[in-house]
Design a protein around this motif. Structure first.
Motif, PDB file in Angstrom:
ATOM      1  N   VAL A 191       3.174   0.652   7.858  1.00 23.58           N
ATOM      2  CA  VAL A 191       3.820  -0.908   7.259  1.00 23.58           C
ATOM      3  C   VAL A 191       2.717  -1.442   6.461  1.00 23.58           C
ATOM      4  N   ILE A 192       1.709  -1.657   6.713  1.00 20.37           N
ATOM      5  CA  ILE A 192       0.765  -2.159   5.917  1.00 20.37           C
ATOM      6  C   ILE A 192       0.478  -1.484   4.480  1.00 20.37           C
ATOM      7  N   ALA A 193       0.490  -0.012   4.796  1.00 21.26           N
ATOM      8  CA  ALA A 193       0.424   0.632   3.398  1.00 21.26           C
ATOM      9  C   ALA A 193       1.644   0.859   2.767  1.00 21.26           C
ATOM     10  N   ASP A 194       2.737   0.517   2.792  1.00 16.60           N
ATOM     11  CA  ASP A 194       4.222   0.455   2.624  1.00 16.60           C
ATOM     12  C   ASP A 194       3.991   0.045   1.112  1.00 16.60           C
ATOM     13  N   PHE A 195       4.613   0.779   0.003  1.00 19.58           N
ATOM     14  CA  PHE A 195       4.524   0.176  -1.140  1.00 19.58           C
ATOM     15  C   PHE A 195       6.075   0.104  -1.794  1.00 19.58           C
ATOM     16  N   GLY A 196       6.817   0.828  -1.523  1.00 18.99           N
ATOM     17  CA  GLY A 196       8.073   1.333  -2.199  1.00 18.99           C
ATOM     18  C   GLY A 196       8.779   0.021  -1.590  1.00 18.99           C
ATOM     19  N   VAL A 197       9.043  -0.383  -0.089  1.00 25.60           N
ATOM     20  CA  VAL A 197       9.943  -1.178   0.324  1.00 25.60           C
ATOM     21  C   VAL A 197       9.372  -2.503  -0.305  1.00 25.60           C
ATOM     22  N   VAL A 198       8.540  -3.070  -0.190  1.00 30.10           N
ATOM     23  CA  VAL A 198       8.153  -4.187  -0.122  1.00 30.10           C
ATOM     24  C   VAL A 198       8.027  -4.493  -1.772  1.00 30.10           C
ATOM     25  N   SER A 199       7.747  -3.573  -2.573  1.00 21.41           N
ATOM     26  CA  SER A 199       7.654  -3.862  -4.036  1.00 21.41           C
ATOM     27  C   SER A 199       9.365  -4.038  -4.606  1.00 21.41           C
ATOM     28  N   LEU A 200      10.259  -3.239  -3.813  1.00 18.18           N
ATOM     29  CA  LEU A 200      11.539  -3.378  -4.233  1.00 18.18           C
ATOM     30  C   LEU A 200      12.214  -4.462  -3.862  1.00 18.18           C
ATOM     31  N   LEU A 201      11.824  -4.812  -2.520  1.00 18.56           N
ATOM     32  CA  LEU A 201      12.528  -6.071  -2.101  1.00 18.56           C
ATOM     33  C   LEU A 201      11.780  -7.276  -2.019  1.00 18.56           C
ATOM     34  N   ARG A 202      10.563  -7.262  -3.062  1.00 19.42           N
ATOM     35  CA  ARG A 202       9.905  -8.414  -3.230  1.00 19.42           C
ATOM     36  C   ARG A 202       9.335  -9.299  -2.035  1.00 19.42           C
ATOM     37  N   TYR A 203       8.663  -8.504  -1.442  1.00 11.66           N
ATOM     38  CA  TYR A 203       7.682  -9.271  -0.173  1.00 11.66           C
ATOM     39  C   TYR A 203       6.546  -9.012  -0.192  1.00 11.66           C
ATOM     40  N   ARG A 204       5.896 -10.340  -0.497  1.00 12.95           N
ATOM     41  CA  ARG A 204       4.472 -10.480  -0.687  1.00 12.95           C
ATOM     42  C   ARG A 204       3.429  -9.943   0.411  1.00 12.95           C
ATOM     43  N   THR A 205       3.180  -8.785   0.397  1.00 12.68           N
ATOM     44  CA  THR A 205       2.021  -8.540   1.320  1.00 12.68           C
ATOM     45  C   THR A 205       0.789  -7.795   0.419  1.00 12.68           C
ATOM     46  N   PHE A 206      -0.166  -7.250   0.982  1.00 13.52           N
ATOM     47  CA  PHE A 206      -1.298  -6.935   0.251  1.00 13.52           C
ATOM     48  C   PHE A 206      -0.854  -5.733  -0.586  1.00 13.52           C
ATOM     49  N   SER A 207      -0.056  -4.802  -0.419  1.00 16.25           N
ATOM     50  CA  SER A 207       0.369  -3.806  -1.080  1.00 16.25           C
ATOM     51  C   SER A 207       1.182  -4.495  -2.316  1.00 16.25           C
ATOM     52  N   TYR A 208       2.148  -5.461  -1.964  1.00 16.75           N
ATOM     53  CA  TYR A 208       2.863  -6.154  -3.183  1.00 16.75           C
ATOM     54  C   TYR A 208       1.672  -6.552  -4.165  1.00 16.75           C
ATOM     55  N   GLU A 209       0.938  -7.030  -3.567  1.00 20.27           N
ATOM     56  CA  GLU A 209      -0.016  -7.985  -4.541  1.00 20.27           C
ATOM     57  C   GLU A 209      -0.832  -7.096  -5.248  1.00 20.27           C
ATOM     58  N   ILE A 210      -1.294  -5.913  -4.751  1.00 24.04           N
ATOM     59  CA  ILE A 210      -2.071  -4.745  -5.575  1.00 24.04           C
ATOM     60  C   ILE A 210      -1.033  -4.453  -6.673  1.00 24.04           C
ATOM     61  N   TYR A 211       0.068  -3.954  -6.280  1.00 26.12           N
ATOM     62  CA  TYR A 211       0.975  -3.438  -7.118  1.00 26.12           C
ATOM     63  C   TYR A 211       1.428  -4.675  -8.468  1.00 26.12           C
ATOM     64  N   SER A 212       1.560  -5.841  -8.108  1.00 26.06           N
ATOM     65  CA  SER A 212       2.114  -6.771  -8.977  1.00 26.06           C
ATOM     66  C   SER A 212       0.878  -7.121 -10.009  1.00 26.06           C
TER      67      SER A 212
END
Lengths: 514, 351
Positions: A191-212
């Motif tokens: 979950v903390i490493a997930d990239f696909g889900v949080v980036s597609l669903l726009r939920y701001r976790t660490f992974s999302y932040e790295i990606y954006s």
């Protein structure tokens, strides 16, 4: 020995570069702009909230299923066992795709059935997608623990006056604790490493932040800080789990004769059990597959066929060498860990798991930093090269390759090799006629598992792919991100087919062996 | 003419303080079953593995059928020794069926001939019909017979058995003993077997050697070693024993239970061993020297009493019809010679 040490170095090197890049920045700047306390609090809060939520939901989904398949007389429980593992073949980002393309005004639900499902994005969507993908891991862990639970423990509790409701807390849950913890750790890391889900669903976790940060501002250094915190978070999870498991020994104290369990008779209770199973299957398998099919049938296959072919070829060209390489690297590690037990071999085997536990996005970022620094003649020749991506794949999935080889090595004991020697076979003949045939299955399973994982891999691909090297997984993500659901569907469907066929092969092999 | 000869064998594992086995010397003749017996960690398995060639000795010499296998500067590798080995867990190849397992060690003959030979040997151990089964489908006893067949198939004359009885239940042990004995006679084998179970060693072997802490303490026919243990360890390991302080003069000695005859000449303070079944009890009718029965255990085929006399306890084994009971006063009398035993450093007479 040498390959094992190289693996260890190769896993740790990118992390070193990540830390170096992050620590280059002035700390005042970090506290003020790059990762101020308010941002850190929000990221940490969101990440932990998502993790905790997924853990609770996966437990609630997996525990009844595990209990029904191990402790009851439910007809068809063997089928149910296979069915409960099926969601593993559907990567989490396909679940996210399903949610996005199902809900909202233009979603499948509204268009095909006239039911308007509110858009599932953010926390709620991420919770659903990650829970449905991850609950099989919890299920498998709990199933093993429940199967090994000595029925005499439950009978003892009853003879001491515990009612069934109390036995759940006095016997079941304490006994299941190691399995729950092991499952929880694995899922939390996912979950903390997930990239696909949080980036597609726009939920701001660490992974999302790295990606954006990595994409929008293209300021890799700014991405380094959330990545570093994420790595620390993963390390903390490992430590907490190790601490909680310490001193916990729940194997039977005495080796008495363990009786066969008499299954619980469900009677009419089988009905709600089936309802539960049908709902679970519907949500985790049927709806995603149906949604992907729905869109695939509406896509313009003719226009996409060429792209689909090249995407498939790209995926295979990266995954196949990675799978073979991972198996080749894993074999000596597993062999050393089992045959030459020492502190060093233990540490090396753990290192293989560090590659797996390190969040892929952070791992990829570290590798990107390293390859940017590595210049020959003023050119960063490794940056975004296929070789490095293949190497990253195999290091990341090394742990998946170690497991099957390890268990087949358990079969190929030193006794068998000695038996061959005493029958006149020299070292080479012994390897050819005894050790290799026994390892062959394990090697094949390892290669297949890593290949499958690489075909579905997203975050490392996202970070490291050569420009224009669009794999199946990347295409699904990219087109879904642009809300082009019909265009994404053929790629998603291909991934489904590959996953399903591989799971089928593994199941068949498992059956052939037992 | 011995088939197998082991001389001054020594082996110390890397990192260990004590040698695993030290100065082991024995030989085995054609058609003989030789048993190394001792508690776990006594070095018996190391000795066996050295004979097989799995361990290289530090010192000593191993010869088999006139060939030097180990000597200073010589070490024949396991695959060139032609010595069969049957492992404790049988170590059947799980990927091969029984026929293929037995065929594994057959070389330089046609595939057809190999098949025939394997079938013939499987038949010898009574498993002719099972050739196409996998090892997993067999019981422990059957697996062991296959392992034995596999070991002797190449025409091997010396076979080593590591704990052949440990994974079998009581009934199978008896039939395994029979099977081993029959094979030895039929195939003219020489067998070295290792066991920690003294009863198995005594009942199956032609000769036994008792080992402790890497040393071979005593060797001989089972009856001789049982009746005339040379030291306290052998006396107690091979069965129950009463150890008594005695003051000896020649072939007789005085003990707390009276005068006893000795199995060898001795002078002064010695320790003697008397087996419980070699003691007799009579009601003590006014004797000044008597003991009191403090427990009675009925075992079906016999009775074991514990008698306390002057603070020491003695075991006495009698016929199951013995009418004596707890609390009665008795006088004990040896029915045969007592064995004079040396005291080993760590062993104390407890009676």
């Amino acid at each position: 020995m040498i390959p094992a040490v190289l693996c260890g170095a190769a896993v740790l090197l990118p992390l070193g570069y990540l830390a170096r890049r992050a620590l280059e920045v002035d700390m005042a700047l970090v506290a003020e702009r790059i990762l101020p306390w308010s941002t850190l609090r929000e990221l940490l809060g969101n990440t932990l909230l998502l993790t905790a939520g997924v853990l609770v939901i996966t437990c609630l989904l997996a525990l009844p299923a595990a209990w029904l398949t191990t402790h009851t007389d439910l007809p068809g429980r063997r089928m149910l066992t296979w069915a409960a593992v099926l969601p593993l073949a559907i990567p989490a980002y396909l679940m996210a795709y399903t949610l996005l393309s199902l809900s909202g005004d233009y979603g499948v639900a509204n268009r095909a059935l006239g039911v308007r499902v509110p858009p599932l994005r953010g926390l709620s969507g991420s919770l659903i997608a990650l829970s449905l993908y991850n609950y099989p891991y919890m299920f498998l862990n709990l199933r093993v623990a429940l199967r090994e639970l000595d029925p005499a423990l439950i009978e003892t509790a009853r003879s001491l006056g515990h009612r069934p409701g109390r036995i759940l807390f006095s016997v079941y849950l304490p006994h299941l604790k190691p399995a729950l913890l092991a499952g929880a750790l694995l899922i939390a890391l996912h979950v903390i490493a997930d990239f696909g889900v949080v980036s597609l669903l726009r939920y701001r976790t660490f992974s999302y932040e790295i990606y954006s940060r990595y994409t929008s501002a293209y300021s890799p250094t700014e991405a380094a800080w959330p990545a570093l915190v994420l790595v620390v978070l993963a390390g903390a999870l490992l430590l907490v789990e190790a601490g909680m498991l310490r001193g916990l020994r729940l194997d039977p104290t005495a080796r008495g004769v363990v009786r066969r369990r008499r299954p619980v008779t469900l009677g009419l209770w089988a009905l709600p059990a089936y309802v539960y199973i049908v709902l679970l299957m519907l949500a985790s398998v049927v709806i995603p597959v149906a949604t992907i099919l729905f869109w695939a049938l509406r896509s313009e296959f003719g226009r996409l066929a060429g792209d689909l072919g090249s995407a498939l070829s790209a995926s295979v060209r990266a995954s196949l060498p990675a799978a073979v390489l991972a198996t080749l690297l894993a074999a000596p590690i597993a062999y050393m860990a089992l045959r030459y037990r020492s502190k060093l071999s233990f540490v090396l085997e753990r290192l293989a798991f560090v590659g797996y536990a390190t969040p892929a996005l952070a791992f990829g970022l570290g590798i990107a930093f390293f390859t940017l620094r590595f210049e020959v003649g003023g050119e960063a020749i490794l940056y975004q090269s296929l070789t490095v991506m293949i190497l990253a794949y195999s290091l990341h999935f090394l742990a998946e390759a170690v497991g099957p080889i390890r268990s087949s090595l358990y079969q190929a004991t030193p006794r068998l090799e000695e038996a061959a020697r005493s029958l006149g076979a020299g070292p080479f003949e012994t390897f050819r006629r005894v050790t290799f045939p026994l390892l062959r299955n394990g090697l094949a399973v390892s290669t297949a598992l890593v290949f499958l994982s690489c075909m579905k891999e997203l975050p490392l691909t996202f970070m490291l792919r050569p420009t224009g090297f669009d794999t199946l997984a990347f295409n699904v993500w990219d087109k879904t991100n642009d809300a082009a659901y019909a265009d994404a569907a053929p790629y998603a469907f291909s991934i489904l087919l590959i996953s399903a066929s591989f799971v089928g092969i593994l199941l068949l092999q498992g059956r052939a062996r037992s | 003419m011995p088939v197998l000869r082991v001389e001054n064998l020594c082996k110390t594992y890397a990192g260990a303080d004590e040698p695993a086995c030290c100065d082991i010397t024995f030989s085995v003749t054609r058609g003989e079953i030789f048993s190394l017996v001792g508690p776990s960690g006594c070095g018996k398995t190391t000795t066996l593995r050295a004979i097989a060639g799995f361990e290289r000795p530090d010192h000593g010499r191993i010869e088999c059928e006139g060939r030097v296998l180990d000597a200073p500067g010589v070490h024949v590798s396991a695959e060139k020794r032609g010595i069969g080995f049957v492992f404790q867990d049988y170590a059947l190849f799980p990927h091969l069926n029984l026929l293929e397992n037995v065929m594994f060690g057959l070389r330089s003959m046609s595939a057809q001939r190999k098949r025939e030979r394997a079938a013939e040997v499987l038949d010898m151990v009574g498993l002719a019909k099972f050739g196409h089964r996998r090892p997993h489908d067999l019981s422990g006893g059957q697996q062991q017979r296959v392992a034995l067949a596999r070991a002797i198939a190449p025409g091997t004359k010396v076979v080593l058995l590591d704990e052949p009885f440990s994974n079998l239940d009581a009934e199978l042990r008896a039939s395994t003993r029979g099977a081993i004995r029959a094979l030895v006679n039929r195939a003219h084998l020489s067998v070295v077997l290792v066991t920690h179970d003294q009863e198995e060693a005594l009942s199956v072997a032609d000769r036994v050697a008792v080992m402790r802490k890497g040393e071979l303490l005593q060797m001989g026919a089972p009856e001789a070693v049982y009746a005339h243990p040379k030291n306290t360890f052998v006396a107690q390991f091979l069965g129950r024993s009463n150890l008594l302080h005695a003051s000896a003069r020649g072939r007789s000695a005085q003990t707390a239970i009276g005068a006893v005859q000795l199995d060898r000449e001795a002078q002064g303070e010695v320790i003697v061993s008397i087996r419980p079944e070699h003691l007799l009890m009579e009601p003590a009718n006014g004797d000044t020297r008597y003991g009191t029965i403090i427990s009675r255990e009925f075992k079906g085929h016999d009775l074991t009493f514990t008698v306390r006399q002057q603070g020491d306890e003695y075991l006495v084994q009698t016929d199951w019809r013995c009418p004596l009971g707890v609390g009665e006063r008795v006088r004990m009398k040896p029915t045969t010679q007592a064995a004079v035993v040396d005291r080993l450093p760590e062993e104390q007479p407890h009676d």
